[in-house]
Design a protein around this motif. Sequence first.
Motif, PDB file in Angstrom:
ATOM      1  N   ASP A 131       7.279  10.896   8.177  1.00 19.36           N
ATOM      2  CA  ASP A 131       7.724  10.428   6.858  1.00 19.36           C
ATOM      3  C   ASP A 131       7.113   9.075   6.503  1.00 19.36           C
ATOM      4  O   ASP A 131       6.873   8.769   5.325  1.00 19.36           O
ATOM      5  CB  ASP A 131       9.253  10.314   6.822  1.00 19.36           C
ATOM      6  N   THR A 134       3.852   8.492   4.183  1.00 23.22           N
ATOM      7  CA  THR A 134       3.907   8.439   2.715  1.00 23.22           C
ATOM      8  C   THR A 134       4.905   7.378   2.226  1.00 23.22           C
ATOM      9  O   THR A 134       5.320   7.407   1.070  1.00 23.22           O
ATOM     10  CB  THR A 134       4.278   9.811   2.133  1.00 23.22           C
ATOM     11  N   ASP A 137       3.495   5.556  -0.894  1.00 28.07           N
ATOM     12  CA  ASP A 137       2.833   6.346  -1.934  1.00 28.07           C
ATOM     13  C   ASP A 137       3.425   6.084  -3.315  1.00 28.07           C
ATOM     14  O   ASP A 137       2.708   5.846  -4.286  1.00 28.07           O
ATOM     15  CB  ASP A 137       2.920   7.831  -1.585  1.00 28.07           C
ATOM     16  N   GLU A 138       4.734   6.103  -3.407  1.00 23.48           N
ATOM     17  CA  GLU A 138       5.402   6.057  -4.713  1.00 23.48           C
ATOM     18  C   GLU A 138       5.120   4.775  -5.482  1.00 23.48           C
ATOM     19  O   GLU A 138       4.916   4.788  -6.693  1.00 23.48           O
ATOM     20  CB  GLU A 138       6.911   6.230  -4.529  1.00 23.48           C
ATOM     21  N   VAL A 143      -1.667   6.454   0.945  1.00 25.07           N
ATOM     22  CA  VAL A 143      -1.255   7.639   1.695  1.00 25.07           C
ATOM     23  C   VAL A 143      -1.865   7.595   3.090  1.00 25.07           C
ATOM     24  O   VAL A 143      -3.086   7.441   3.238  1.00 25.07           O
ATOM     25  CB  VAL A 143      -1.691   8.944   0.989  1.00 25.07           C
ATOM     26  N   SER A 246      -3.640   7.940  -3.022  1.00 25.47           N
ATOM     27  CA  SER A 246      -3.177   9.202  -3.602  1.00 25.47           C
ATOM     28  C   SER A 246      -4.090   9.615  -4.757  1.00 25.47           C
ATOM     29  O   SER A 246      -4.306  10.809  -4.997  1.00 25.47           O
ATOM     30  CB  SER A 246      -1.735   9.070  -4.084  1.00 25.47           C
TER      31      SER A 246
END
Length: 330
Positions: A131, A134, A137-138, A143, A246
């Motif tokens: 987990d 990532t 990433d948001e 990534v 990403s």
Amino acid sequence: MKKISLALTSLALALSAGTAVANCDSGERVVKFSHVTGGTTHPKVVAANNFADRVNKEMNGKLCVEVFPNSTLFGDSKELEALLLGDVQLLAPSLSKFGSYTDKYGVFDLPFIFKDMDHAIRFTKTKEGKDLLTAMDEYAGFVGLGYWMSGMKYFSANKPLIVPSDAKGMKFRVQTSDVAKQMIAAMGASPQAMAFSEVYGALQTGVVDGQENTWSNIYTKKFYEVQDSTTETNHQLLAYLFMTSSEFLKSLSTEDRAQFMQIADDVTQEANLNVKAAEAANRANILKAGGKINSLTPAQRQEWVDTMKPVWTQFESYIGKDLIKAAAGA
């Protein structure tokens, strides 16, 4: 079929830094891979070049990876920004570099949380470890493609370090990690964050008195030349996040993305299988070159553990108690 060769203008650099610059064909998409490590035997150098070789052979006509090692393209302080701007597409920075983006990677920096590299690799294969790939990433667009192990860390200094109190009042180079800074402070020493490329000169001139690193980094950067000795503290993991953006991944077709990710995973697994042998070889290389290594008795090592382990509680609320528990128990 493309042949990997060295550009004439970078021949001298290639021989000294282990670069693998490809002659990309017209129409191929160039993928730039920047990292800060030099030499030819370092695990990161080997893995980066292996990745480039595989992509350039197996995705010939689609993607062409060019590797820029030894901070020749971007240094520590600029590479993450370069990835965000699209100036490079691949990096492999230390996991200690991401404190500005997430506290979670601090779990890898906790002193004595991993018994050895096998323990660390087991953790990366758990749900919690996967987990984390990532975790940025948001909100950052980073990534992780995999974790590249480099080895356990050892302290070197301008005098022998046998117990933590030997370091009192000294200055140690550390990465930009709050965990590492507190670990050094627990020894009664002063942490000095600086770029990897500056460490040798800082040790040589006395700007800092010591540093912490793997056998491969100590050997390939010749830190043993400007330090009294290295102590086998085995206190902390050094690992790299093999990463991209990403935006880059989304720009690939579904088929190309799957092939690219599979090659990344294959190279990661192979690299982590081979890293212990590379570390052992570079430890031997240090001794052959005249470097000194201090071994610790069980009681002496326990003193290091007792001094540094309280750092865990300082970061529980940031890293997460459950994540620390998962890593320690993997």
